[in-house]
Design an enzyme around this catalytic site. Sequence first.
Site, short mmCIF file in Angstrom:
data_model
loop_
_atom_site.label_atom_id
_atom_site.label_comp_id
_atom_site.label_asym_id
_atom_site.label_seq_id
_atom_site.Cartn_x
_atom_site.Cartn_y
_atom_site.Cartn_z
N GLY A 63 1.57 -1.76 4.44
CA GLY A 63 2.01 -2.87 5.36
C GLY A 63 0.80 -3.80 5.64
N THR B 51 0.90 -1.26 0.33
CA THR B 51 -0.12 0.11 0.01
C THR B 51 0.77 1.24 0.06
OG1 THR B 51 -1.70 -1.07 1.33
CG2 THR B 51 -1.78 1.18 1.41
N SER C 29 -10.65 -3.17 5.49
CA SER C 29 -9.13 -2.67 5.19
C SER C 29 -8.50 -2.47 6.82
CB SER C 29 -9.22 -1.54 4.66
OG SER C 29 -8.04 -0.93 4.38
#
Length: 562
Positions: free
Chosen positions: A463, A371, A442
Amino acid sequence: MKRTHYFLIFLLGFLAFTNPVKSQTFGKNGMVVSDHYLASEVGVEILKKGGNAIDAAVATAFALAVTHPEAGNIGGGGFIVFMKSDGDVTTFDFREKAPLEASPTMFLDENGEIKDNSNHRGLLSVGVPGTVAGLYQAHQKYGKLPWKDLVEPAIQLAKKGFPMSWGLYRVATRISDADESWDIMKNYFRNSEGEIVAPGELWKQEALAETLTEIKNHGRDGFYKGKVAAEIEAYMKANGGIITQEDLAKYEAVERKPVSTTFDGYEIFSMPPPSSGGVALIEMMNLLEAASIKEVEFNSTAYVHLVAEAMRRAFADRAEFLGDPDFNPKMPVDKLISKEFAKGRFENLDLNHASKSDSSKFGQLYGGDHTTHFSVTDKDGNAVSLTYTLENSYGVKMGSEKLGFIFNNEMGDFNPIPGVTTSTGLIGSDPNLVAPEKRMLSSMTPTIVAKDGKPYLVIGSPGGRTIINTVFQTVLNVLVYEMRIDRAIEAMKIHHQWLPDQILYERHLLSPDTRKALEEMGHKLRPTNNLGVLMGITYDSELGIWVGAADSSSEDGGARGY
């Protein structure tokens, strides 16, 4: 030596000079800290032209889609936390959605097992992208400069090219011919002669420039309608995907109220569900406040034990309760972020022994580790914390060469097998099962900490499942241990996610004596090379300046201020 070789050496030297490694960067009027120094420079130029933090964030995000393709994207999704100069805070949810044809058992074979890793590999793993919609919505409500001015710098980077870095080159040589199914990757890093672009040479992305031009000229509709949407549908149909033009046309980003708490005179604002990061962060901060963390020495055995136990509890609650709020209206978010709940969680924490994680009750989700996050502040005191992703590095590694961007594989963040939870971390709880138009849970945790109603700390990280904990510990480092931002980012981090039941720690940063003491308390430990790639900004009220720092583990990252 050939003249071209002299030029290459000069160019590499120039690049090293123009992107120096700094522990901290200072800016009186604004700051941008991202995973690529060129994207940070794009953002700062927008600030200099009179743009605000939202404008700079939009421009930086599009620039990262060119310069940091492993995670910067227009084929994925993410979250924005935005603190306005008047102290009001809002968020934008542009997390990907499951396509209309999706179902809870879409990844399973006749035996009820995951088929061919299809929730992470292949086009069934692609969620409907949200990035363009989220950036456009944020700009339409809070931006100042014209939309076209914000997309244009990314177009120029893609069209004219930018110098290939050694980090990108390393990936290019490894990934270009690695797997026949990774269609777009075969030529992604190659020049017109079919060779992988060498370090220092200009890498041009003409197809991406054309797609970005559609977005520039038509805004949101340049991606979700028209010829880009038609090509997405055609590519999906030809290669086993299920995303249609209807999926794209129906996608909308959502503005949501942040989750928040107070801690020692500070206000903490973070992303609500479908991000689990803000809820878990606040639960852990509240728990450590109840545990009087200020009395515990940093990096001591007591510190690591207490932090790990806070993580264990927050991740267990995360897996049991959290999902897309539009599909789970009864999620107990207010309870989970309350001070009273944290006190109760602390009461069953043994300060001398590790707890046990029980997979028969609840656990934690899978999450990719690639990400990207960036932080932005402007001269008026507006601040943006933005995290977006493709899930795995380079997402599903597939995409139409006519469009020039890579699709996400975010469907892997749903619980893949209904009702099945295991000690290895596979989760089957109801809140995060696949459903049409549902957003997958998420770990992204874009966060802003305020002091006296003004931004004090803007922070976030990539991460995957470790994001929550790296952001949490960095906030602790700044607020509790009064570390300056670069040291807070680089300090030792650990990770516990409830299942599997172990502490992940950064190799060489946790002393052997501490590891031994933790093992005697019942903890299992496993080393890793690095946790997180944090991008942070703090405000120095004494000097009246922004202080930015990019994690040294980001090869091309950079903080830029003015």
